[in-house]
Design a protein around this motif. Structure first.
Motif, PDB file in Angstrom:
ATOM      1  N   GLU A  64       0.843  -1.191   0.000  1.00 25.42           N
ATOM      2  CA  GLU A  64       0.000   0.000   0.000  1.00 25.42           C
ATOM      3  C   GLU A  64       0.874   1.235   0.000  1.00 25.42           C
ATOM      4  O   GLU A  64       1.941   1.240   0.619  1.00 25.42           O
ATOM      5  N   LEU A  65       0.408   2.274  -0.696  1.00 25.09           N
ATOM      6  CA  LEU A  65       1.100   3.559  -0.693  1.00 25.09           C
ATOM      7  C   LEU A  65       0.117   4.619  -0.222  1.00 25.09           C
ATOM      8  O   LEU A  65      -0.878   4.890  -0.892  1.00 25.09           O
ATOM      9  N   ALA A  66       0.364   5.166   0.964  1.00 25.96           N
ATOM     10  CA  ALA A  66      -0.499   6.199   1.539  1.00 25.96           C
ATOM     11  C   ALA A  66       0.150   7.562   1.329  1.00 25.96           C
ATOM     12  O   ALA A  66       1.371   7.698   1.417  1.00 25.96           O
ATOM     13  N   ALA A  67      -0.678   8.555   1.033  1.00 30.30           N
ATOM     14  CA  ALA A  67      -0.193   9.920   0.818  1.00 30.30           C
ATOM     15  C   ALA A  67      -0.814  10.850   1.843  1.00 30.30           C
ATOM     16  O   ALA A  67      -1.978  10.695   2.212  1.00 30.30           O
ATOM     17  N   SER A  68      -0.016  11.824   2.281  1.00 30.73           N
ATOM     18  CA  SER A  68      -0.531  12.820   3.215  1.00 30.73           C
ATOM     19  C   SER A  68       0.051  14.186   2.875  1.00 30.73           C
ATOM     20  O   SER A  68       1.233  14.310   2.585  1.00 30.73           O
ATOM     21  N   ALA A  69      -0.813  15.189   2.935  1.00 32.58           N
ATOM     22  CA  ALA A  69      -0.377  16.570   2.738  1.00 32.58           C
ATOM     23  C   ALA A  69      -0.174  17.278   4.072  1.00 32.58           C
ATOM     24  O   ALA A  69       0.151  18.455   4.107  1.00 32.58           O
ATOM     25  N   GLU A  70      -0.373  16.545   5.163  1.00 29.80           N
ATOM     26  CA  GLU A  70      -0.232  17.128   6.499  1.00 29.80           C
ATOM     27  C   GLU A  70       0.904  16.455   7.247  1.00 29.80           C
ATOM     28  O   GLU A  70       1.125  15.257   7.114  1.00 29.80           O
ATOM     29  N   TRP A  71       1.588  17.246   8.063  1.00 27.09           N
ATOM     30  CA  TRP A  71       2.690  16.712   8.860  1.00 27.09           C
ATOM     31  C   TRP A  71       2.150  15.808   9.963  1.00 27.09           C
ATOM     32  O   TRP A  71       1.136  16.108  10.589  1.00 27.09           O
ATOM     33  N   SER A  72       2.871  14.718  10.202  1.00 24.81           N
ATOM     34  CA  SER A  72       2.561  13.822  11.307  1.00 24.81           C
ATOM     35  C   SER A  72       3.888  13.344  11.897  1.00 24.81           C
ATOM     36  O   SER A  72       4.692  12.728  11.189  1.00 24.81           O
TER      37      SER A  72
ATOM     38  N   MET B 168       7.257  22.384   4.047  1.00 26.24           N
ATOM     39  CA  MET B 168       6.707  22.118   2.708  1.00 26.24           C
ATOM     40  C   MET B 168       5.276  21.617   2.799  1.00 26.24           C
ATOM     41  O   MET B 168       4.404  22.048   2.036  1.00 26.24           O
ATOM     42  N   LEU B 169       5.027  20.700   3.720  1.00 30.52           N
ATOM     43  CA  LEU B 169       3.689  20.139   3.863  1.00 30.52           C
ATOM     44  C   LEU B 169       2.699  21.194   4.351  1.00 30.52           C
ATOM     45  O   LEU B 169       1.510  21.119   4.031  1.00 30.52           O
ATOM     46  N   GLY B 170       3.171  22.169   5.072  1.00 25.87           N
ATOM     47  CA  GLY B 170       2.289  23.214   5.580  1.00 25.87           C
ATOM     48  C   GLY B 170       2.003  24.333   4.593  1.00 25.87           C
ATOM     49  O   GLY B 170       0.972  24.983   4.679  1.00 25.87           O
TER      50      GLY B 170
ATOM     51  N   MET C 174       2.927  24.232   0.855  1.00 26.60           N
ATOM     52  CA  MET C 174       2.920  23.934  -0.572  1.00 26.60           C
ATOM     53  C   MET C 174       1.945  22.792  -0.873  1.00 26.60           C
ATOM     54  O   MET C 174       1.427  22.166   0.024  1.00 26.60           O
ATOM     55  N   ASP C 175       1.776  22.525  -2.154  1.00 25.20           N
ATOM     56  CA  ASP C 175       1.091  21.310  -2.585  1.00 25.20           C
ATOM     57  C   ASP C 175       2.125  20.195  -2.566  1.00 25.20           C
ATOM     58  O   ASP C 175       2.578  19.710  -3.606  1.00 25.20           O
ATOM     59  N   ALA C 176       2.537  19.817  -1.363  1.00 25.68           N
ATOM     60  CA  ALA C 176       3.560  18.786  -1.175  1.00 25.68           C
ATOM     61  C   ALA C 176       2.957  17.618  -0.415  1.00 25.68           C
ATOM     62  O   ALA C 176       1.990  17.784   0.348  1.00 25.68           O
ATOM     63  N   PHE C 177       3.553  16.437  -0.620  1.00 22.28           N
ATOM     64  CA  PHE C 177       2.983  15.216  -0.060  1.00 22.28           C
ATOM     65  C   PHE C 177       4.094  14.289   0.421  1.00 22.28           C
ATOM     66  O   PHE C 177       5.140  14.168  -0.212  1.00 22.28           O
ATOM     67  N   LEU C 178       3.820  13.636   1.528  1.00 20.86           N
ATOM     68  CA  LEU C 178       4.711  12.618   2.058  1.00 20.86           C
ATOM     69  C   LEU C 178       4.011  11.277   1.850  1.00 20.86           C
ATOM     70  O   LEU C 178       2.846  11.113   2.229  1.00 20.86           O
TER      71      LEU C 178
ATOM     72  N   LYS D 174      12.957  26.207  -4.842  1.00 13.27           N
ATOM     73  CA  LYS D 174      12.911  27.571  -4.295  1.00 13.27           C
ATOM     74  C   LYS D 174      11.716  27.703  -3.343  1.00 13.27           C
ATOM     75  O   LYS D 174      11.840  28.258  -2.249  1.00 13.27           O
ATOM     76  N   ALA D 175      10.570  27.179  -3.751  1.00 14.57           N
ATOM     77  CA  ALA D 175       9.382  27.222  -2.882  1.00 14.57           C
ATOM     78  C   ALA D 175       9.595  26.389  -1.623  1.00 14.57           C
ATOM     79  O   ALA D 175       9.143  26.758  -0.540  1.00 14.57           O
ATOM     80  N   SER D 176      10.313  25.268  -1.760  1.00 12.83           N
ATOM     81  CA  SER D 176      10.584  24.395  -0.607  1.00 12.83           C
ATOM     82  C   SER D 176      11.334  25.129   0.492  1.00 12.83           C
ATOM     83  O   SER D 176      11.066  24.930   1.680  1.00 12.83           O
ATOM     84  N   PHE D 177      12.308  25.936   0.096  1.00 14.28           N
ATOM     85  CA  PHE D 177      13.178  26.609   1.074  1.00 14.28           C
ATOM     86  C   PHE D 177      12.692  28.017   1.432  1.00 14.28           C
ATOM     87  O   PHE D 177      13.305  28.674   2.274  1.00 14.28           O
ATOM     88  N   ALA D 178      11.606  28.473   0.813  1.00 15.54           N
ATOM     89  CA  ALA D 178      11.088  29.815   1.115  1.00 15.54           C
ATOM     90  C   ALA D 178      10.580  29.864   2.544  1.00 15.54           C
ATOM     91  O   ALA D 178      10.132  28.880   3.091  1.00 15.54           O
ATOM     92  N   ARG D 179      10.671  31.029   3.144  1.00 14.31           N
ATOM     93  CA  ARG D 179      10.194  31.190   4.542  1.00 14.31           C
ATOM     94  C   ARG D 179       8.823  31.811   4.574  1.00 14.31           C
ATOM     95  O   ARG D 179       8.374  32.482   3.799  1.00 14.31           O
TER      96      ARG D 179
END
Length: 196
Positions: free
Chosen positions: A11-19, A48-50, A52-56, A191-196
């Motif tokens: 299974e591959l689970a995706a999350s856009a929220e930090w855990s 990034m998760l908070g 951007m449109d990023a996923f873990l 660049k977006a990943s490292f932006a503050r």
């Protein structure tokens, strides 16, 4: 694909929220697979998760963590950029990397309607470098000719693209195949990943 994987539950689970709990399970795979100077620090991944449109992504085989990925959508949402993808050392050579890519591609297309997956692969002639390119090519990624150099890491990189568009569909929105154009997506993502 390895017969062990056919008989098993992947299974591959995706999350856009930090855990913190999910990260504690994924972190050992991440750290075992990428040298410290290449991997993003935990605080950046969390950010990034908070923002951007990023996923873990957490891959499990029979309930055990076997793979991970960190991804994000390009600004035009046409591409899913695979920032990191790794298989736990104890699960390698079993088809899990390829299965993770297949599941990631299906999820990205179904959930976000992306047209392709984009990665940057180290461009070197070492056996490890050649194996990485061979792996991505075996998953359907096409390599570009352009080789990109970053100022903060010594490695050189090449963009590789997995086109998810229907072969019979109109090609007016065809994804670029030019490495420089593809690296514009990758650099904007970093660049977006490292932006503050």
């Amino acid at each position: 694909m390895n017969s062990d994987l056919h008989r098993s539950e992947f299974e591959l689970a995706a999350s856009a929220e930090w855990s913190d709990t999910r990260w504690a399970r994924i972190r050992p795979v991440y750290e075992a697979s990428f040298p410290e100077h290449i991997r993003k620090p935990e605080r950046i991944v969390r950010s990034m998760l908070g923002r951007m449109d990023a996923f873990l992504h957490e891959g499990t085989l029979n309930g055990q963590v076997c793979s991970m990925a960190l991804t994000g959508l390009s600004s035009d949402r046409r591409l899913l950029i695979v920032d990191y993808l790794a298989v736990s050392p104890s699960f390698r050579e079993r088809g899990i990397g390829r299965r993770t890519v297949l599941e990631l591609a299906a999820w990205a297309r179904e959930t976000h309607g992306v047209q392709g997956l984009l990665i940057e692969a180290e461009d070197d002639d070492s056996p490890e470098g050649k194996n990485r390119v061979k792996f991505w090519s075996g998953c359907g990624f096409e390599s570009t000719d352009y080789v990109h150099s970053y100022i903060w890491v010594p490695e050189k990189y090449r963009a590789m693209l997995l086109d998810l568009q229907d072969k019979d569909a109109s090609r007016q929105n065809e994804l670029p195949r030019d490495g420089k154009k593809l690296f514009a997506y990758i650099e904007a993502f970093h660049k977006a990943s490292f932006a503050r």
